[in-house]
Design a protein around this motif. Structure first.
Motif, PDB file in Angstrom:
ATOM      1  N   UNK A 198      41.257  40.089  47.527  1.00 14.75           N
ATOM      2  CA  UNK A 198      42.102  40.029  46.327  1.00 14.75           C
ATOM      3  C   UNK A 198      43.594  39.974  46.656  1.00 14.75           C
ATOM      4  N   UNK A 199      43.978  40.479  47.819  1.00 12.88           N
ATOM      5  CA  UNK A 199      45.403  40.419  48.211  1.00 12.88           C
ATOM      6  C   UNK A 199      45.828  38.972  48.415  1.00 12.88           C
ATOM      7  N   UNK A 200      44.954  38.173  49.016  1.00 10.21           N
ATOM      8  CA  UNK A 200      45.259  36.749  49.206  1.00 10.21           C
ATOM      9  C   UNK A 200      45.418  36.048  47.863  1.00 10.21           C
ATOM     10  N   UNK A 201      44.562  36.398  46.905  1.00  9.10           N
ATOM     11  CA  UNK A 201      44.699  35.823  45.565  1.00  9.10           C
ATOM     12  C   UNK A 201      46.042  36.215  44.955  1.00  9.10           C
ATOM     13  N   UNK A 202      46.420  37.460  45.174  1.00 10.81           N
ATOM     14  CA  UNK A 202      47.687  37.960  44.633  1.00 10.81           C
ATOM     15  C   UNK A 202      48.865  37.171  45.180  1.00 10.81           C
ATOM     16  N   UNK A 203      48.879  36.941  46.482  1.00 10.79           N
ATOM     17  CA  UNK A 203      50.031  36.270  47.100  1.00 10.79           C
ATOM     18  C   UNK A 203      50.129  34.800  46.712  1.00 10.79           C
ATOM     19  N   UNK A 204      49.009  34.219  46.245  1.00 13.67           N
ATOM     20  CA  UNK A 204      49.022  32.807  45.847  1.00 13.67           C
ATOM     21  C   UNK A 204      48.969  32.633  44.325  1.00 13.67           C
ATOM     22  N   UNK A 205      48.986  33.725  43.601  1.00  8.21           N
ATOM     23  CA  UNK A 205      48.908  33.706  42.129  1.00  8.21           C
ATOM     24  C   UNK A 205      47.709  32.904  41.640  1.00  8.21           C
ATOM     25  N   UNK A 206      46.567  33.084  42.316  1.00  4.91           N
ATOM     26  CA  UNK A 206      45.334  32.414  41.912  1.00  4.91           C
ATOM     27  C   UNK A 206      44.409  33.425  41.241  1.00  4.91           C
ATOM     28  N   UNK A 207      43.748  32.985  40.191  1.00  6.07           N
ATOM     29  CA  UNK A 207      42.871  33.873  39.434  1.00  6.07           C
ATOM     30  C   UNK A 207      41.412  33.506  39.668  1.00  6.07           C
ATOM     31  N   UNK A 208      40.585  34.520  39.781  1.00  4.68           N
ATOM     32  CA  UNK A 208      39.141  34.352  39.872  1.00  4.68           C
ATOM     33  C   UNK A 208      38.532  34.962  38.615  1.00  4.68           C
TER      34      UNK A 208
END
Length: 316
Positions: free
Chosen positions: A242-252
């Motif tokens: 989830x940290x990687x998603x946070x840094x790229x502003x991508x939502x799952x």
């Protein structure tokens, strides 16, 4: 009644066809004589014992079907004998007769073919909630669908195309690729060929019902885009940081259709929206593949083979 059933979890060899007791209805239920029964990947998971299945002795698979009301409970005043209804969330559907709560029954429109309604039922309502509750795309958005020629994929692709989105996707064979293009997709890639590196960060939304492709989906989506995960037909998804998603502003995003079909009104409204696409010719599907209920083993094998295009229906 005749039914397709099993006593133990396992592969297709556990499936049996034969006589079992017919279901009984209570005051708020309908007894429906099935005409078509939908087969889905979830039924495979249930047969394997890896997905929730309602307790019954023996086990009876299946959760969707279409048929005729042959008995009504004493408290029922919204349906009558002879009505045609379909349902997408009622257990024990792999049988000649199914006990259906009235709030789960959906009226069948008289100006649409029954086989087509049965073929789009669950997949169509799934596509509807993916598009309108999770995706919420805008005209001009670039969207991508894994398994674009499958049951959900075909309907979702045409729904999004008719609403003004640019639709791309993957599939497994040239024949399925051709079908998806005929149904309005801009570009369709074969999963067996390398293609994805040129499309990293190109899509506003990814619809992923494959599961094991989730990391690829996150690479394909733009920053501030979203990946919608709704199934595991290709295997379990990898663990996601989830940290990687946070840094790229991508939502799952994910969801379960049953949480959106919460009452009779929801079922009716969503069904009418789906039927409108069909009546206006905005969604056309390939002819469903039918198997006699007595040949249920063959139907399950065909679905698991990956050779099917669109829906598989069992016919009592």
């Amino acid at each position: 009644m005749k039914a397709l059933y099993f006593n133990d979890f396992g592969d297709n060899s556990v499936l049996r066809y034969g006589n079992i007791d017919s279901p009984q209805i209570n005051a708020d239920q309908l007894l429906v004589k099935t005409k078509y029964i939908g087969l889905n990947f979830a039924d495979i998971y249930r047969r394997r014992g890896t997905y929730h299945i309602e307790k019954h002795q023996p086990y009876i698979n299946g959760y969707e079907g279409l048929g005729e009301v042959v008995a009504v409970g004493n408290h029922v005043n919204t349906f009558k004998l002879g009505d045609k209804v379909f349902f997408v969330d009622v257990p024990f559907a792999n049988a000649e007769y199914v006990s259906v709560p009235t709030e789960n029954a959906i009226n069948v429109p008289t100006n649409l073919d029954y086989k087509i309604i049965a073929a789009v039922g669950l997949q169509g309502l799934t596509a509807d909630f993916l598009a309108h509750d999770l995706g919420k795309n805008k005209p001009g958005n670039n969207v991508f669908i894994h398994g674009i020629s499958g049951g959900v994929g075909q309907i979702l692709s045409q729904m999004l195309t008719s609403d003004g989105m640019n639709v791309y996707g993957t599939t497994s064979t040239p024949a399925k690729q051709s079908l998806a293009l005929q149904q309005g997709a801009k570009k369709v890639f074969l999963r067996t060929a390398p293609w994805d590196q040129d499309y990293y960060g190109k899509f506003d939304t990814i619809y992923d019902g494959i599961g094991k492709t989730l990391e690829q989906s996150l690479s394909l989506v733009i920053n501030k885009g979203k990946v919608i995960f709704y199934g595991m037909s290709g295997g379990n998804p990898p663990k996601i940081d989830p940290v990687k998603l946070l840094t790229q502003s991508k939502s799952l995003l994910t969801g379960d259709l049953w949480d959106y079909l919460s009452n009779a009104s929801e079922r009716e409204n969503r069904s009418q929206r789906l039927f409108k696409y069909l009546k206006e010719g905005k969604i056309k599907i390939s002819d469903p593949t039918t198997f006699p209920l007595s040949e249920g083993q063959k139907a399950y094998e065909y679905l698991e083979s990956g050779k099917s295009t669109g829906k598989i229906l069992l016919v009592p």
